[in-house]
Scaffold this motif. Structure first.
Motif, PDB file in Angstrom:
ATOM      1  N   ILE A  49       0.844  -1.199   0.000  1.00 55.69           N
ATOM      2  CA  ILE A  49       0.000   0.000   0.000  1.00 55.69           C
ATOM      3  C   ILE A  49       0.875   1.243   0.000  1.00 55.69           C
ATOM      4  O   ILE A  49       1.825   1.342   0.766  1.00 55.69           O
ATOM      5  CB  ILE A  49      -0.937   0.014   1.225  1.00 55.69           C
ATOM      6  N   VAL A  50       0.521   2.178  -0.880  1.00 57.00           N
ATOM      7  CA  VAL A  50       1.210   3.468  -0.942  1.00 57.00           C
ATOM      8  C   VAL A  50       0.167   4.547  -0.652  1.00 57.00           C
ATOM      9  O   VAL A  50      -0.887   4.580  -1.286  1.00 57.00           O
ATOM     10  CB  VAL A  50       1.830   3.714  -2.336  1.00 57.00           C
ATOM     11  N   SER A  51       0.456   5.415   0.297  1.00 54.15           N
ATOM     12  CA  SER A  51      -0.433   6.519   0.630  1.00 54.15           C
ATOM     13  C   SER A  51       0.334   7.820   0.419  1.00 54.15           C
ATOM     14  O   SER A  51       1.435   7.981   0.950  1.00 54.15           O
ATOM     15  CB  SER A  51      -0.895   6.397   2.083  1.00 54.15           C
ATOM     16  N   LEU A  52      -0.258   8.709  -0.361  1.00 55.90           N
ATOM     17  CA  LEU A  52       0.422   9.945  -0.744  1.00 55.90           C
ATOM     18  C   LEU A  52      -0.504  11.146  -0.587  1.00 55.90           C
ATOM     19  O   LEU A  52      -1.698  11.041  -0.839  1.00 55.90           O
ATOM     20  CB  LEU A  52       0.826   9.891  -2.219  1.00 55.90           C
ATOM     21  N   PRO A  53       0.050  12.303  -0.247  1.00 52.57           N
ATOM     22  CA  PRO A  53      -0.751  13.520  -0.318  1.00 52.57           C
ATOM     23  C   PRO A  53      -0.877  13.927  -1.784  1.00 52.57           C
ATOM     24  O   PRO A  53       0.117  13.915  -2.518  1.00 52.57           O
ATOM     25  CB  PRO A  53       0.072  14.534   0.469  1.00 52.57           C
ATOM     26  N   VAL A  54      -2.090  14.217  -2.217  1.00 55.37           N
ATOM     27  CA  VAL A  54      -2.312  14.639  -3.604  1.00 55.37           C
ATOM     28  C   VAL A  54      -3.397  15.713  -3.646  1.00 55.37           C
ATOM     29  O   VAL A  54      -4.261  15.777  -2.781  1.00 55.37           O
ATOM     30  CB  VAL A  54      -2.741  13.474  -4.534  1.00 55.37           C
ATOM     31  N   SER A  55      -3.342  16.507  -4.683  1.00 53.48           N
ATOM     32  CA  SER A  55      -4.409  17.487  -4.917  1.00 53.48           C
ATOM     33  C   SER A  55      -5.584  16.779  -5.592  1.00 53.48           C
ATOM     34  O   SER A  55      -5.444  15.680  -6.133  1.00 53.48           O
ATOM     35  CB  SER A  55      -3.893  18.611  -5.811  1.00 53.48           C
ATOM     36  N   ASP A  56      -6.732  17.422  -5.593  1.00 55.75           N
ATOM     37  CA  ASP A  56      -7.896  16.866  -6.287  1.00 55.75           C
ATOM     38  C   ASP A  56      -7.597  16.707  -7.780  1.00 55.75           C
ATOM     39  O   ASP A  56      -8.018  15.736  -8.401  1.00 55.75           O
ATOM     40  CB  ASP A  56      -9.118  17.769  -6.106  1.00 55.75           C
ATOM     41  N   ARG A  57      -6.851  17.657  -8.318  1.00 60.04           N
ATOM     42  CA  ARG A  57      -6.495  17.612  -9.745  1.00 60.04           C
ATOM     43  C   ARG A  57      -5.639  16.378 -10.056  1.00 60.04           C
ATOM     44  O   ARG A  57      -5.851  15.693 -11.050  1.00 60.04           O
ATOM     45  CB  ARG A  57      -5.760  18.894 -10.116  1.00 60.04           C
ATOM     46  N   THR A  58      -4.675  16.096  -9.196  1.00 62.18           N
ATOM     47  CA  THR A  58      -3.823  14.928  -9.393  1.00 62.18           C
ATOM     48  C   THR A  58      -4.635  13.643  -9.261  1.00 62.18           C
ATOM     49  O   THR A  58      -4.483  12.719 -10.061  1.00 62.18           O
ATOM     50  CB  THR A  58      -2.654  14.932  -8.401  1.00 62.18           C
ATOM     51  N   ALA A  59      -5.498  13.567  -8.268  1.00 63.58           N
ATOM     52  CA  ALA A  59      -6.348  12.382  -8.096  1.00 63.58           C
ATOM     53  C   ALA A  59      -7.212  12.160  -9.333  1.00 63.58           C
ATOM     54  O   ALA A  59      -7.406  11.023  -9.769  1.00 63.58           O
ATOM     55  CB  ALA A  59      -7.211  12.529  -6.850  1.00 63.58           C
ATOM     56  N   LEU A  60      -7.701  13.230  -9.928  1.00 60.64           N
ATOM     57  CA  LEU A  60      -8.506  13.125 -11.140  1.00 60.64           C
ATOM     58  C   LEU A  60      -7.661  12.605 -12.300  1.00 60.64           C
ATOM     59  O   LEU A  60      -8.099  11.754 -13.073  1.00 60.64           O
ATOM     60  CB  LEU A  60      -9.129  14.479 -11.487  1.00 60.64           C
ATOM     61  N   ARG A  61      -6.426  13.109 -12.439  1.00 55.31           N
ATOM     62  CA  ARG A  61      -5.522  12.625 -13.506  1.00 55.31           C
ATOM     63  C   ARG A  61      -5.257  11.129 -13.366  1.00 55.31           C
ATOM     64  O   ARG A  61      -5.240  10.395 -14.344  1.00 55.31           O
ATOM     65  CB  ARG A  61      -4.187  13.375 -13.468  1.00 55.31           C
ATOM     66  N   VAL A  62      -5.052  10.681 -12.140  1.00 57.50           N
ATOM     67  CA  VAL A  62      -4.812   9.255 -11.893  1.00 57.50           C
ATOM     68  C   VAL A  62      -6.036   8.448 -12.319  1.00 57.50           C
ATOM     69  O   VAL A  62      -5.918   7.430 -13.003  1.00 57.50           O
ATOM     70  CB  VAL A  62      -4.444   9.010 -10.415  1.00 57.50           C
ATOM     71  N   ALA A  63      -7.219   8.897 -11.935  1.00 56.75           N
ATOM     72  CA  ALA A  63      -8.446   8.199 -12.319  1.00 56.75           C
ATOM     73  C   ALA A  63      -8.630   8.195 -13.834  1.00 56.75           C
ATOM     74  O   ALA A  63      -9.008   7.176 -14.417  1.00 56.75           O
ATOM     75  CB  ALA A  63      -9.650   8.837 -11.632  1.00 56.75           C
ATOM     76  N   GLU A  64      -8.367   9.325 -14.463  1.00 63.30           N
ATOM     77  CA  GLU A  64      -8.504   9.413 -15.925  1.00 63.30           C
ATOM     78  C   GLU A  64      -7.498   8.520 -16.643  1.00 63.30           C
ATOM     79  O   GLU A  64      -7.732   8.089 -17.768  1.00 63.30           O
ATOM     80  CB  GLU A  64      -8.347  10.859 -16.390  1.00 63.30           C
ATOM     81  N   ALA A  65      -6.389   8.200 -15.989  1.00 65.88           N
ATOM     82  CA  ALA A  65      -5.385   7.304 -16.570  1.00 65.88           C
ATOM     83  C   ALA A  65      -5.806   5.834 -16.435  1.00 65.88           C
ATOM     84  O   ALA A  65      -5.119   4.943 -16.915  1.00 65.88           O
ATOM     85  CB  ALA A  65      -4.035   7.529 -15.904  1.00 65.88           C
ATOM     86  N   GLY A  66      -6.935   5.601 -15.766  1.00 62.69           N
ATOM     87  CA  GLY A  66      -7.444   4.244 -15.621  1.00 62.69           C
ATOM     88  C   GLY A  66      -6.924   3.514 -14.396  1.00 62.69           C
ATOM     89  O   GLY A  66      -7.079   2.309 -14.284  1.00 62.69           O
ATOM     90  N   ILE A  67      -6.328   4.251 -13.461  1.00 64.34           N
ATOM     91  CA  ILE A  67      -5.807   3.646 -12.235  1.00 64.34           C
ATOM     92  C   ILE A  67      -6.837   3.863 -11.127  1.00 64.34           C
ATOM     93  O   ILE A  67      -7.236   4.999 -10.847  1.00 64.34           O
ATOM     94  CB  ILE A  67      -4.457   4.270 -11.831  1.00 64.34           C
ATOM     95  N   THR A  68      -7.261   2.790 -10.506  1.00 61.19           N
ATOM     96  CA  THR A  68      -8.231   2.867  -9.422  1.00 61.19           C
ATOM     97  C   THR A  68      -7.503   3.006  -8.095  1.00 61.19           C
ATOM     98  O   THR A  68      -6.659   2.181  -7.754  1.00 61.19           O
ATOM     99  CB  THR A  68      -9.123   1.616  -9.394  1.00 61.19           C
ATOM    100  N   THR A  69      -7.806   4.061  -7.382  1.00 59.45           N
ATOM    101  CA  THR A  69      -7.245   4.310  -6.058  1.00 59.45           C
ATOM    102  C   THR A  69      -8.372   4.785  -5.153  1.00 59.45           C
ATOM    103  O   THR A  69      -9.489   5.006  -5.614  1.00 59.45           O
ATOM    104  CB  THR A  69      -6.151   5.400  -6.099  1.00 59.45           C
TER     105      THR A  69
END
Length: 97
Positions: A49-69
């Motif tokens: 498990i990796v836990s990171l501080p991220v902005s809402d924008r970054t979390a959205l980019r990750v989701a748009e890349a197809g990565i489920t977190t």
């Protein structure tokens, strides 16, 4: 009546898990997570498990890349599993940058 398709798939999945073994699965999962940590200049933690501080924008980019977190309250949690690959970690890292 039993759901025979699900029972067949379960039996095959359990066979794969038994063949690979829990130690190899754990090593695979933690190696992928530590690969992400190392790429982000963080210390390896030996956890899947990796836990990171991220902005809402970054979390959205990750989701748009197809990565489920799991992302909430300014943090993102990514957990790695047997079916994940180094390509998945590369995709996550590209989205984080």
């Amino acid at each position: 009546a039993p759901v025979w398709g699900a029972a067949t798939a379960l039996a095959q999945s359990l066979q794969v898990l038994e063949e690979v073994g829990p130690d190899a699965i754990g090593a695979h999962n933690t190696a992928l997570a530590d690969r992400v940590r190392t790429a982000l200049d963080l210390e390896p933690a030996g956890s899947a498990i990796v836990s990171l501080p991220v902005s809402d924008r970054t979390a959205l980019r990750v989701a748009e890349a197809g990565i489920t977190t799991a992302a909430r309250d300014g943090r993102m949690r990514a957990s790695f599993h047997l079916y994940n690959t180094e390509q998945d970690t590369d995709t996550l890292l590209r989205a984080l940058r």
